[in-house]
Design a protein around this motif. Structure first.
Motif, PDB file in Angstrom:
ATOM      1  N   PHE A   6       0.828  -1.202   0.000  1.00  0.00           N
ATOM      2  CA  PHE A   6       0.000   0.000   0.000  1.00  0.00           C
ATOM      3  C   PHE A   6       0.867   1.259   0.000  1.00  0.00           C
ATOM      4  O   PHE A   6       0.606   2.212  -0.733  1.00  0.00           O
ATOM      5  N   THR A   7       1.938   1.264   0.789  1.00  0.00           N
ATOM      6  CA  THR A   7       2.848   2.408   0.846  1.00  0.00           C
ATOM      7  C   THR A   7       3.524   2.632  -0.504  1.00  0.00           C
ATOM      8  O   THR A   7       3.608   3.764  -0.984  1.00  0.00           O
ATOM      9  N   LEU A   8       3.995   1.562  -1.133  1.00  0.00           N
ATOM     10  CA  LEU A   8       4.624   1.681  -2.446  1.00  0.00           C
ATOM     11  C   LEU A   8       3.642   2.209  -3.493  1.00  0.00           C
ATOM     12  O   LEU A   8       3.998   3.027  -4.344  1.00  0.00           O
ATOM     13  N   LEU A   9       2.435   1.749  -3.420  1.00  0.00           N
ATOM     14  CA  LEU A   9       1.406   2.205  -4.357  1.00  0.00           C
ATOM     15  C   LEU A   9       1.115   3.689  -4.168  1.00  0.00           C
ATOM     16  O   LEU A   9       0.999   4.438  -5.148  1.00  0.00           O
ATOM     17  N   MET A  10       1.016   4.142  -2.943  1.00  0.00           N
ATOM     18  CA  MET A  10       0.750   5.550  -2.672  1.00  0.00           C
ATOM     19  C   MET A  10       1.929   6.428  -3.094  1.00  0.00           C
ATOM     20  O   MET A  10       1.737   7.534  -3.593  1.00  0.00           O
ATOM     21  N   VAL A  11       3.156   5.935  -2.921  1.00  0.00           N
ATOM     22  CA  VAL A  11       4.331   6.682  -3.362  1.00  0.00           C
ATOM     23  C   VAL A  11       4.288   6.830  -4.884  1.00  0.00           C
ATOM     24  O   VAL A  11       4.569   7.898  -5.421  1.00  0.00           O
ATOM     25  N   GLN A  12       3.921   5.774  -5.585  1.00  0.00           N
ATOM     26  CA  GLN A  12       3.831   5.837  -7.043  1.00  0.00           C
ATOM     27  C   GLN A  12       2.811   6.889  -7.472  1.00  0.00           C
ATOM     28  O   GLN A  12       3.052   7.670  -8.378  1.00  0.00           O
ATOM     29  N   PHE A  13       1.653   6.923  -6.846  1.00  0.00           N
ATOM     30  CA  PHE A  13       0.638   7.920  -7.185  1.00  0.00           C
ATOM     31  C   PHE A  13       1.107   9.326  -6.836  1.00  0.00           C
ATOM     32  O   PHE A  13       0.782  10.283  -7.517  1.00  0.00           O
ATOM     33  N   GLY A  14       1.878   9.457  -5.779  1.00  0.00           N
ATOM     34  CA  GLY A  14       2.377  10.766  -5.384  1.00  0.00           C
ATOM     35  C   GLY A  14       3.437  11.298  -6.334  1.00  0.00           C
ATOM     36  O   GLY A  14       3.536  12.493  -6.563  1.00  0.00           O
ATOM     37  N   ILE A  15       4.236  10.414  -6.915  1.00  0.00           N
ATOM     38  CA  ILE A  15       5.293  10.829  -7.824  1.00  0.00           C
ATOM     39  C   ILE A  15       4.743  11.157  -9.202  1.00  0.00           C
ATOM     40  O   ILE A  15       5.178  12.077  -9.857  1.00  0.00           O
ATOM     41  N   ALA A  16       3.798  10.382  -9.671  1.00  0.00           N
ATOM     42  CA  ALA A  16       3.262  10.573 -11.016  1.00  0.00           C
ATOM     43  C   ALA A  16       2.607  11.947 -11.136  1.00  0.00           C
ATOM     44  O   ALA A  16       1.854  12.364 -10.276  1.00  0.00           O
ATOM     45  N   GLN A  17       2.921  12.646 -12.206  1.00  0.00           N
ATOM     46  CA  GLN A  17       2.413  13.995 -12.416  1.00  0.00           C
ATOM     47  C   GLN A  17       1.559  14.058 -13.686  1.00  0.00           C
ATOM     48  O   GLN A  17       1.727  14.955 -14.494  1.00  0.00           O
ATOM     49  N   ASN A  18       0.688  13.098 -13.891  1.00  0.00           N
ATOM     50  CA  ASN A  18      -0.176  13.137 -15.063  1.00  0.00           C
ATOM     51  C   ASN A  18      -1.121  14.328 -14.955  1.00  0.00           C
ATOM     52  O   ASN A  18      -1.658  14.619 -13.896  1.00  0.00           O
ATOM     53  N   ILE A  19      -1.297  15.014 -16.071  1.00  0.00           N
ATOM     54  CA  ILE A  19      -2.180  16.172 -16.121  1.00  0.00           C
ATOM     55  C   ILE A  19      -3.331  15.830 -17.039  1.00  0.00           C
ATOM     56  O   ILE A  19      -3.123  15.330 -18.142  1.00  0.00           O
ATOM     57  N   ARG A  20      -4.545  16.123 -16.605  1.00  0.00           N
ATOM     58  CA  ARG A  20      -5.725  15.850 -17.402  1.00  0.00           C
ATOM     59  C   ARG A  20      -6.448  17.166 -17.655  1.00  0.00           C
ATOM     60  O   ARG A  20      -6.616  17.971 -16.745  1.00  0.00           O
TER      61      ARG A  20
ATOM     62  N   SER B  19      -4.833  13.454 -21.595  1.00  0.00           N
ATOM     63  CA  SER B  19      -3.893  13.372 -20.475  1.00  0.00           C
ATOM     64  C   SER B  19      -2.471  13.501 -20.972  1.00  0.00           C
ATOM     65  O   SER B  19      -2.127  12.947 -22.019  1.00  0.00           O
ATOM     66  N   LEU B  20      -1.677  14.213 -20.218  1.00  0.00           N
ATOM     67  CA  LEU B  20      -0.245  14.325 -20.485  1.00  0.00           C
ATOM     68  C   LEU B  20       0.480  13.408 -19.520  1.00  0.00           C
ATOM     69  O   LEU B  20       0.190  13.405 -18.319  1.00  0.00           O
ATOM     70  N   SER B  21       1.428  12.663 -20.030  1.00  0.00           N
ATOM     71  CA  SER B  21       2.185  11.757 -19.179  1.00  0.00           C
ATOM     72  C   SER B  21       3.186  12.536 -18.330  1.00  0.00           C
ATOM     73  O   SER B  21       3.402  13.730 -18.532  1.00  0.00           O
ATOM     74  N   GLU B  22       3.809  11.839 -17.424  1.00  0.00           N
ATOM     75  CA  GLU B  22       4.806  12.457 -16.547  1.00  0.00           C
ATOM     76  C   GLU B  22       5.954  13.045 -17.358  1.00  0.00           C
ATOM     77  O   GLU B  22       6.492  14.095 -17.029  1.00  0.00           O
ATOM     78  N   ASN B  23       6.321  12.386 -18.469  1.00  0.00           N
ATOM     79  CA  ASN B  23       7.425  12.876 -19.314  1.00  0.00           C
ATOM     80  C   ASN B  23       7.095  14.212 -19.962  1.00  0.00           C
ATOM     81  O   ASN B  23       7.992  14.982 -20.281  1.00  0.00           O
ATOM     82  N   ASN B  24       5.829  14.485 -20.195  1.00  0.00           N
ATOM     83  CA  ASN B  24       5.419  15.709 -20.886  1.00  0.00           C
ATOM     84  C   ASN B  24       4.782  16.736 -19.953  1.00  0.00           C
ATOM     85  O   ASN B  24       4.091  17.630 -20.414  1.00  0.00           O
ATOM     86  N   SER B  25       5.002  16.625 -18.668  1.00  0.00           N
ATOM     87  CA  SER B  25       4.330  17.523 -17.738  1.00  0.00           C
ATOM     88  C   SER B  25       5.241  18.617 -17.177  1.00  0.00           C
ATOM     89  O   SER B  25       4.892  19.267 -16.203  1.00  0.00           O
ATOM     90  N   GLN B  26       6.401  18.850 -17.805  1.00  0.00           N
ATOM     91  CA  GLN B  26       7.252  19.954 -17.368  1.00  0.00           C
ATOM     92  C   GLN B  26       6.565  21.270 -17.721  1.00  0.00           C
ATOM     93  O   GLN B  26       5.862  21.371 -18.718  1.00  0.00           O
ATOM     94  N   ASP B  27       6.781  22.297 -16.908  1.00  0.00           N
ATOM     95  CA  ASP B  27       6.102  23.582 -17.088  1.00  0.00           C
ATOM     96  C   ASP B  27       6.342  24.217 -18.450  1.00  0.00           C
ATOM     97  O   ASP B  27       5.482  24.887 -18.993  1.00  0.00           O
ATOM     98  N   GLU B  28       7.530  24.032 -19.034  1.00  0.00           N
ATOM     99  CA  GLU B  28       7.862  24.694 -20.298  1.00  0.00           C
ATOM    100  C   GLU B  28       7.414  23.899 -21.533  1.00  0.00           C
ATOM    101  O   GLU B  28       7.602  24.356 -22.663  1.00  0.00           O
ATOM    102  N   THR B  29       6.804  22.738 -21.367  1.00  0.00           N
ATOM    103  CA  THR B  29       6.333  21.937 -22.496  1.00  0.00           C
ATOM    104  C   THR B  29       5.272  22.716 -23.270  1.00  0.00           C
ATOM    105  O   THR B  29       4.314  23.225 -22.702  1.00  0.00           O
ATOM    106  N   LEU B  30       5.449  22.803 -24.591  1.00  0.00           N
ATOM    107  CA  LEU B  30       4.543  23.553 -25.452  1.00  0.00           C
ATOM    108  C   LEU B  30       3.480  22.625 -26.037  1.00  0.00           C
ATOM    109  O   LEU B  30       3.789  21.563 -26.575  1.00  0.00           O
ATOM    110  N   LEU B  31       2.214  23.036 -25.918  1.00  0.00           N
ATOM    111  CA  LEU B  31       1.093  22.288 -26.485  1.00  0.00           C
ATOM    112  C   LEU B  31       0.451  23.109 -27.590  1.00  0.00           C
ATOM    113  O   LEU B  31       0.209  24.301 -27.426  1.00  0.00           O
ATOM    114  N   THR B  32       0.152  22.469 -28.724  1.00  0.00           N
ATOM    115  CA  THR B  32      -0.591  23.098 -29.810  1.00  0.00           C
ATOM    116  C   THR B  32      -1.858  22.281 -30.011  1.00  0.00           C
ATOM    117  O   THR B  32      -1.791  21.094 -30.318  1.00  0.00           O
ATOM    118  N   ILE B  33      -3.006  22.925 -29.826  1.00  0.00           N
ATOM    119  CA  ILE B  33      -4.291  22.240 -29.937  1.00  0.00           C
ATOM    120  C   ILE B  33      -4.955  22.679 -31.227  1.00  0.00           C
ATOM    121  O   ILE B  33      -5.077  23.872 -31.501  1.00  0.00           O
TER     122      ILE B  33
END
Length: 121
Positions: free
Chosen positions: A10-24, A58-72
């Motif tokens: 349970f602790t490992l699972l919660m750490v994983q959710f805490g680290i992941a920075q997926n943006i929706r 959703s943006l993955s953790e790899n693409n969730s840096q503040d300077e990442t540019l999105l074109t919609i």
């Protein structure tokens, strides 16, 4: 023993959710507020995403840096560019605007010739 294993898992699972920075985020029409399904999202001019039928993507953790540019982009709407930082700080959902055409041209081919018609709007 079972409690200790469960607790560790349970602790490992919660750490994983805490680290992941997926943006929706959701893409909506500016005038109606309706979802814009299957819109194209280009990430840093290298990766392409598509929103789902309800306008969410959703943006993955790899693409969730503040300077990442999105074109919609979406057919019939003006392209919109923003950074992930702007997306995080935006309170309202993403908005797109409808583009009206001034001239419509139609080309078609018959057996012996190519015909073209145009209309001014």
């Amino acid at each position: 023993m079972k409690t200790k294993v469960f607790s560790t898992l349970f602790t490992l699972l919660m750490v994983q959710f805490g680290i992941a920075q997926n943006i929706r985020a959701k893409i909506v029409d500016e005038a109606t507020g309706d979802a814009v399904p299957y819109a194209n999202i280009r990430v840093n001019e290298s990766e392409n995403l598509v929103s789902n039928g309800e306008g969410y993507f959703s943006l993955s953790e790899n693409n969730s840096q503040d300077e990442t540019l999105l074109t919609i982009s979406y057919l019939g709407y003006v392209n919109q560019q923003l950074t992930v930082n702007a997306l995080k700080n935006q309170i309202s959902p993403l908005h797109l605007r409808l583009v009206f055409l001034n001239l419509v041209m139609l080309m078609y081919r018959t057996k012996n010739q190519i015909l073209m018609k145009s209309w001014l709007m």
